[in-house]
Design an enzyme around this catalytic site. Sequence first.
Site, PDB file in Angstrom:
ATOM      1  N   ASP A  15       0.870  -1.188   0.000  1.00  0.00           N
ATOM      2  CA  ASP A  15       0.000   0.000   0.000  1.00  0.00           C
ATOM      3  C   ASP A  15       0.902   1.231   0.000  1.00  0.00           C
ATOM      4  O   ASP A  15       2.119   1.133   0.204  1.00  0.00           O
ATOM      5  CB  ASP A  15      -0.899  -0.008   1.246  1.00  0.00           C
ATOM      6  N   SER A  16       0.294   2.401  -0.206  1.00  0.00           N
ATOM      7  CA  SER A  16       1.066   3.637  -0.154  1.00  0.00           C
ATOM      8  C   SER A  16       1.536   3.942   1.262  1.00  0.00           C
ATOM      9  O   SER A  16       2.468   4.711   1.457  1.00  0.00           O
ATOM     10  CB  SER A  16       0.192   4.795  -0.637  1.00  0.00           C
ATOM     11  N   TYR A  47      -1.034   8.077  -2.821  1.00  0.00           N
ATOM     12  CA  TYR A  47      -1.251   7.691  -4.217  1.00  0.00           C
ATOM     13  C   TYR A  47      -2.460   8.430  -4.827  1.00  0.00           C
ATOM     14  O   TYR A  47      -2.523   8.635  -6.033  1.00  0.00           O
ATOM     15  CB  TYR A  47      -1.548   6.187  -4.322  1.00  0.00           C
ATOM     16  N   GLY A  48      -3.426   8.755  -3.976  1.00  0.00           N
ATOM     17  CA  GLY A  48      -4.733   9.235  -4.446  1.00  0.00           C
ATOM     18  C   GLY A  48      -4.697  10.375  -5.453  1.00  0.00           C
ATOM     19  O   GLY A  48      -5.436  10.361  -6.437  1.00  0.00           O
ATOM     20  N   CYS A  79      -4.545  -1.806  -1.628  1.00  0.00           N
ATOM     21  CA  CYS A  79      -4.740  -0.396  -1.940  1.00  0.00           C
ATOM     22  C   CYS A  79      -5.697  -0.295  -3.128  1.00  0.00           C
ATOM     23  O   CYS A  79      -5.390  -0.817  -4.205  1.00  0.00           O
ATOM     24  CB  CYS A  79      -3.382   0.218  -2.291  1.00  0.00           C
ATOM     25  N   ASN A  80      -6.833   0.337  -2.905  1.00  0.00           N
ATOM     26  CA  ASN A  80      -7.822   0.469  -3.991  1.00  0.00           C
ATOM     27  C   ASN A  80      -7.276   1.323  -5.119  1.00  0.00           C
ATOM     28  O   ASN A  80      -7.484   1.030  -6.301  1.00  0.00           O
ATOM     29  CB  ASN A  80      -9.100   1.117  -3.449  1.00  0.00           C
ATOM     30  N   CYS A 192     -11.223   2.751   0.338  1.00  0.00           N
ATOM     31  CA  CYS A 192      -9.798   3.057   0.546  1.00  0.00           C
ATOM     32  C   CYS A 192      -9.378   2.268   1.769  1.00  0.00           C
ATOM     33  O   CYS A 192     -10.062   2.307   2.799  1.00  0.00           O
ATOM     34  CB  CYS A 192      -9.612   4.560   0.784  1.00  0.00           C
ATOM     35  N   THR A 193      -8.284   1.545   1.655  1.00  0.00           N
ATOM     36  CA  THR A 193      -7.917   0.646   2.750  1.00  0.00           C
ATOM     37  C   THR A 193      -7.621   1.412   4.046  1.00  0.00           C
ATOM     38  O   THR A 193      -7.853   0.897   5.132  1.00  0.00           O
ATOM     39  CB  THR A 193      -6.709  -0.225   2.347  1.00  0.00           C
ATOM     40  N   HIS A 194      -7.129   2.649   3.928  1.00  0.00           N
ATOM     41  CA  HIS A 194      -6.861   3.436   5.133  1.00  0.00           C
ATOM     42  C   HIS A 194      -8.101   3.569   6.034  1.00  0.00           C
ATOM     43  O   HIS A 194      -7.985   3.660   7.249  1.00  0.00           O
ATOM     44  CB  HIS A 194      -6.381   4.841   4.753  1.00  0.00           C
TER      45      HIS A 194
END
Length: 296
Positions: A15-16, A47-48, A79-80, A192-194
């Site tokens: 992921d980022s 990344y978004g 990470c989407n 969003c995984t966050h």
Amino acid sequence: MIICIMDNRPVLFLDSGIGGLPYCHHFHRHNPAERLVYVADRAYFPYGPREQGELIGLLIALMTRLMRLFNPKVGVLACNTASVSALAALREAFPGLPLVGTVPAIKPAVLESRKQRTGVLGTERTITDPYVMKLAARYRPECTVMGIAAPDLVEFVEHRHTLADDEERRQVVVPYIERFRAAGVDTVVLGCTHFLFLLEEFRAAAVPDIGVHDSIAGISHRVEALLDRDEKTMRSQENQEDPLNMLVVTGEAPLEPSWQSRADAFGLVLHRLEDLDPPRGVLHPQALTIPAGIYP
Ligand code: DGL
């Protein structure tokens, strides 16, 4: 008959930042014998706001290093944003690596929406990618999908979450749920995984009229299916001593102290990618003790 081929190579999560850690943790709880390498791409976080082409380039470059270093048996884009942008390109670039992408859990959300109005909360890149709308149209074309980008929530989780108290966490989540509620939305997808770090807060704000959906269990099942596919198993040997699960962080800057707390909280051993895979062929002394021979 299942042919057992023990495969002790790690499963790689990427992921980022810290967003994919709950995904990695969920998989670990159900598959404790598997070795895990979690990579946080601190150097390119977030990344978004990035363009698709840039994400494809930086992810192929990063994955090339990770393949060389860890030789993973399965990769998970936790990470989407990375998945909607670069999954196809990565599969093409690394045809030997089974890759699992994380995409917003649109299907259950649109199917469960009584009002035919679903909300997706994600990064700018994710909610504007045609993939999300195509998924909705495939499973329930009459359902309206409202996307909201929440870059401030990504930053909050990455940099502030552990310091914030319950009230602050509630306050960052409530305005998003209220926007969806005002628009008549009755199912919301955490895209969003966050945002999984704020799952309890989202659920509390959403009751009683909005259902909250995420993809965490689906991703674990997908990885398990890949490990067990074709009547073979790629599982690791049971009862391994010290599987050395790692949190690997990119970027040249020294690691901020919060990384150690995150590694401890998730039971991972912390490393900088630059130490494990030094640039320009300079071998950092720490590298001598870590990668060689651990993951054949
Ligand atoms: N965690 C990531 C996702 O699922 C992206 C956060 C970011 O880097 O903007 O989309």
